[in-house]
Design an enzyme around this catalytic site. Structure first.
Site, PDB file in Angstrom:
ATOM      1  CG  ASP A  37      55.963  28.603 -13.888  1.00  0.00           C
ATOM      2  OD1 ASP A  37      56.276  27.464 -14.275  1.00  0.00           O
ATOM      3  OD2 ASP A  37      54.892  28.855 -13.304  1.00  0.00           O
ATOM      4  CE  LYS A  55      59.291  38.429 -11.653  1.00  0.00           C
ATOM      5  NZ  LYS A  55      58.472  39.485 -12.263  1.00  0.00           N
ATOM      6  NE  ARG A  67      49.702  36.252  -9.683  1.00  0.00           N
ATOM      7  CZ  ARG A  67      50.313  36.009  -8.528  1.00  0.00           C
ATOM      8  NH1 ARG A  67      51.218  36.862  -8.073  1.00  0.00           N
ATOM      9  NH2 ARG A  67      50.039  34.915  -7.864  1.00  0.00           N
ATOM     10  NE  ARG A  87      51.236  42.466  -6.255  1.00  0.00           N
ATOM     11  CZ  ARG A  87      52.248  41.626  -6.342  1.00  0.00           C
ATOM     12  NH1 ARG A  87      52.478  40.979  -7.470  1.00  0.00           N
ATOM     13  NH2 ARG A  87      53.046  41.432  -5.316  1.00  0.00           N
ATOM     14  CD  GLU A 101      52.288  38.239 -14.373  1.00  0.00           C
ATOM     15  OE1 GLU A 101      52.249  39.348 -14.944  1.00  0.00           O
ATOM     16  OE2 GLU A 101      52.626  38.093 -13.189  1.00  0.00           O
ATOM     17  CG  PHE A 105      51.357  31.364 -13.203  1.00  0.00           C
ATOM     18  CD1 PHE A 105      50.929  31.280 -11.892  1.00  0.00           C
ATOM     19  CD2 PHE A 105      51.566  32.622 -13.759  1.00  0.00           C
ATOM     20  CE1 PHE A 105      50.720  32.413 -11.133  1.00  0.00           C
ATOM     21  CE2 PHE A 105      51.357  33.764 -13.003  1.00  0.00           C
ATOM     22  CZ  PHE A 105      50.933  33.660 -11.681  1.00  0.00           C
ATOM     23  NE  ARG A 160      56.863  39.340  -0.850  1.00  0.00           N
ATOM     24  CZ  ARG A 160      56.552  39.836  -2.051  1.00  0.00           C
ATOM     25  NH1 ARG A 160      57.083  39.304  -3.127  1.00  0.00           N
ATOM     26  NH2 ARG A 160      55.717  40.854  -2.166  1.00  0.00           N
TER      27      ARG A 160
END
Length: 509
Positions: free
Chosen positions: A213, A215, A220, A235, A264, A299, A371
Site C-alpha cells: 500500500d 504510505k 489516520r 487515530r 487516511e 485501505f 502493532r
C-alpha cells in the site's frame, strides 16, 4: 477502597522491576477495588493505576498546583471521593469557574496526605510513571478477574477504554466481556504497523501473498456510517466529524447501509487540487474553529451491512472494499509475491514522492490496536516518533522562541522515557511559533534556559544514524536529528521505544 491504599500500590509498582511481580501487585489492587461492588470505584481506580483519569479534561494546570494547603495528617479519602472531585472540576465552566476550580483543588489536596498528594499530582500532570502500562494492566485485570488474557485484551481493544473494561470484567465477568462487539458508531483502536529497513525484509515478515500500500502523508481516520449517519474518528478516537465535511460526504454517497472504513485523510489545496504537507493537514483536522478540506483514501473495511469483517483474512476484506468503495477513494495497492516485486514497488512509490510503503499480509485478520508483523512500513530514511521532554530557549534570531528540543524514546520496562539527544534543525518560523505556544502550555517547570514539559507531544524526526553515547542514560544518541513534523494524532505511548533505537544501532554496528 481507600485512596491511600491505591497510592501505596502505585509506589510499590514503580519500585518493582520484575514484570510478574508488578502484575501480582496490580491484580491484588484490582481485586480490592472489585470488593467495593461500585462501578465508579472500579473504573476510576483501574484508571489511576494506569495513570489515567476518567475525565478527559479537568481544567487543572500546573499553575493551579503551586499554592496548595498543608497536607492532611491522616488519610480519609476514598477512590470514589477523588473521582467525584475530579468530576466536579471537569464540570465547571463559565464565569467564576476558575475560582471554583481552585477551591475544589484546595479542598481535595487539603484532605490528602503527603503520599496521596504525590499520586494526585502525577495523575493531573500526566506524569505518573510507574511502569503500569495498558498491556500490563490487561494482564493484571485477567488475573484479578480469573479470565483468559485473550478475552480481556479483545474487549479492551474493541472498547478502547481500560476503565470500562475493568468494571465489566471485575463486576460482570466473562459474560460481560463476551458481549463486546464492533459497534458501528463507536471507534475502536486502529491496527498499527511495525517497521523494516527495506521492502525485502518487510515482505519476509508478512509472508506472501501480500499487498504493498502506498504510505500516504495524511492523518489516520476511521469512518463509521449507520444509515444516513456518518461519524469520523481520529487515530486517538476523537470525534472529528464536524471538521471533515469532505470525508463525510464521500462516505455518505456510498451504496451501503452500514460500513466501517479505515484510511487516511489528506489535505487538498482548493485552488490547485494538490495535496498539502502533513503538518498543515494535521492542524486542519485538529482545529475547532472551522472545517478542513480533506480528501479520504481508504485501505481497509471492518464492517459491511451488518457483518463484522475484523476476523476475515485481509484478502477478503480488500475484495469487499473494492466492491463498495470506488477506486479514487482507495489507497494505491500492488499485490506482491516476490522480494523483487516489493523492491520495485518501493522504488516507484518513492520516485512519485510518497513516504514509502506499508506491506500487508493478505492472510492476516484485522488485529485491533496491535502493532505486529502483519503490517510493516518501509520508508526511505531513518525516522522515529519521539516525545518532547524539554525545550531550550533560542538564541540570536530565535531569541524569544522555544527552539532546541530534548527528545526521548519510550521505555516499555519503566513506563518512562529515555533521552536520545537534542535538535533545533528542520524548523520553519511557523513551526517555531507554534511549538513555543504549544510547549509552554505543557510546561511543568521553567527556568531562564530551559522549559521542562509534560511528555505528551510526539514529534517525528529524521536522522542519519545512532551512535554510542555515554552522555545519555540509554547509552545511545541520534546523529544529525532533524524535525520532520509534529504528530498530534499520536499519543506518547505510541512513540517508538528505546529498544527500537538500540536495534537500529546494533544493525549499523
Amino acid at each position: 477502597m481507600r485512596f491511600e491504599e491505591l497510592a501505596g500500590v502505585s509506589r510499590a509498582v514503580a519500585a518493582t522491576p520484575a514484570r510478574n511481580a508488578k502484575i501480582d501487585l496490580l491484580a491484588a489492587a484490582l481485586r480490592s477495588l472489585a470488593g467495593s461492588g461500585d462501578e465508579r470505584t472500579v473504573a476510576a481506580g483501574a484508571g489511576y493505576l494506569s495513570g489515567e483519569l476518567r475525565q478527559r479534561q479537568t481544567g487543572v494546570g500546573y499553575a493551579s498546583l503551586r499554592d496548595l494547603p498543608p497536607p492532611a495528617a491522616e488519610a480519609s479519602l476514598s477512590v470514589a471521593d477523588v473521582d467525584l472531585a475530579f468530576e466536579r472540576m471537569a464540570g465547571l465552566s463559565g464565569k467564576g469557574s476558575q475560582a471554583a476550580r481552585r477551591a475544589e483543588v484546595a479542598a481535595l489536596f487539603g484532605a490528602a496526605t503527603a503520599a496521596e498528594r504525590q499520586m494526585l499530582i502525577g495523575l493531573l500532570s500526566g506524569e505518573l510513571r510507574q511502569g503500569a502500562q495498558a498491556g500490563l494492566l490487561a494482564d493484571a485485570l485477567a488475573r484479578a478477574a480469573g479470565l483468559p488474557a485473550t478475552a480481556v485484551r479483545r474487549a479492551l481493544l474493541l472498547a478502547g477504554d481500560l476503565k470500562t473494561v475493568a468494571a465489566d470484567a471485575l463486576l460482570g465477568g466473562e459474560a460481560a466481556l463476551a458481549a463486546y462487539r464492533l459497534t458501528v458508531g463507536r471507534p475502536l483502536a486502529p491496527m498499527l504497523a511495525s517497521s523494516a529497513p527495506n521492502a525485502t525484509e518487510a515482505l519476509a515478515a508478512t509472508g506472501t501473498p501480500a499487498a504493498a500500500d502506498i504510505k500516504i502523508d495524511g492523518v489516520r481516520i476511521q469512518v463509521h456510517r449507520d444509515g444516513p449517519a456518518v461519524s469520523v474518528f481520529s487515530r486517538s478516537l476523537d470525534d472529528i466529524t464536524a471538521r471533515v465535511p469532505g470525508v463525510v460526504a464521500a462516505v455518505a454517497a456510498l451504496d451501503v447501509a452500514a460500513i466501517v472504513l479505515d484510511g487516511e485523510a489528506v489535505g487538498v489545496d482548493p485552488a490547485s487540487g494538490r495535496a498539502i504537507p502533513f503538518q498543515e493537514t494535521s492542524s486542519r483536522a485538529a482545529r475547532r474553529d472551522g472545517v478542513a478540506v480533506l480528501a479520504p483514501f481508504f485501505f481497509d473495511i471492518l464492517h459491511l451491512d451488518g457483518v463484522d469483517l475484523l476476523d476475515e483474512p485481509a484478502g477478503r476484506r480488500w475484495a469487499a472494499l473494492e466492491r463498495v468503495v470506488p477506486g479514487p477513494l482507495r489507497v494505491g495497492r500492488t499485490m506482491l509475491t516476490t522480494p523483487e516485486e516489493a523492491e520495485q514497488a518501493f522504488a516507484r512509490a518513492v520516485a512519485k514522492g510518497h513516504e514509502g510503503l506499508v506491506i500487508k499480509s493478505a492472510a492476516a485478520p484485522y488485529d485491533v490496536g496491535r502493532r505486529g508483523a502483519a503490517w510493516v512500513k518501509v520508508k526511505p530514511r531513518h525516522t522515529l516518533d519521539l516525545v518532547v521532554l524539554a525545550v531550550e530557549w533560542g538564541h540570536g534570531r530565535r531569541r524569544g522562541w522555544l527552539s532546541n528540543l530534548h527528545l526521548g524514546a519510550r521505555d516499555p520496562a519503566t513506563g518512562g522515557f529515555v533521552m536520545l539527544g537534542k535538535t533545533f534543525k528542520g524548523m520553519t518560523d511557523e513551526m517555531l511559533r507554534w511549538q513555543t505556544e504549544k510547549l509552554r502550555s505543557l510546561a511543568v517547570e521553567e527556568s531562564e534556559w530551559v522549559v521542562r514539559v509534560r511528555p505528551e507531544l510526539v514529534v517525528e524526526v529524521a536522522f542519519d544514524g545512532v551512535q554510542t553515547s555515554p552522555r545519555y542514560p540509554g547509552g545511545v544518541a541520534l546523529r544529525f536529528a532533524r524535525v520532520l513534523r509534529y504528530r498530534e494524532d499520536k499519543r506518547p505511548e505510541e512513540a517508538d521505544t528505546i529498544d527500537a533505537v538500540r536495534a537500529i544501532h546494533k544493525g549499523a554496528a
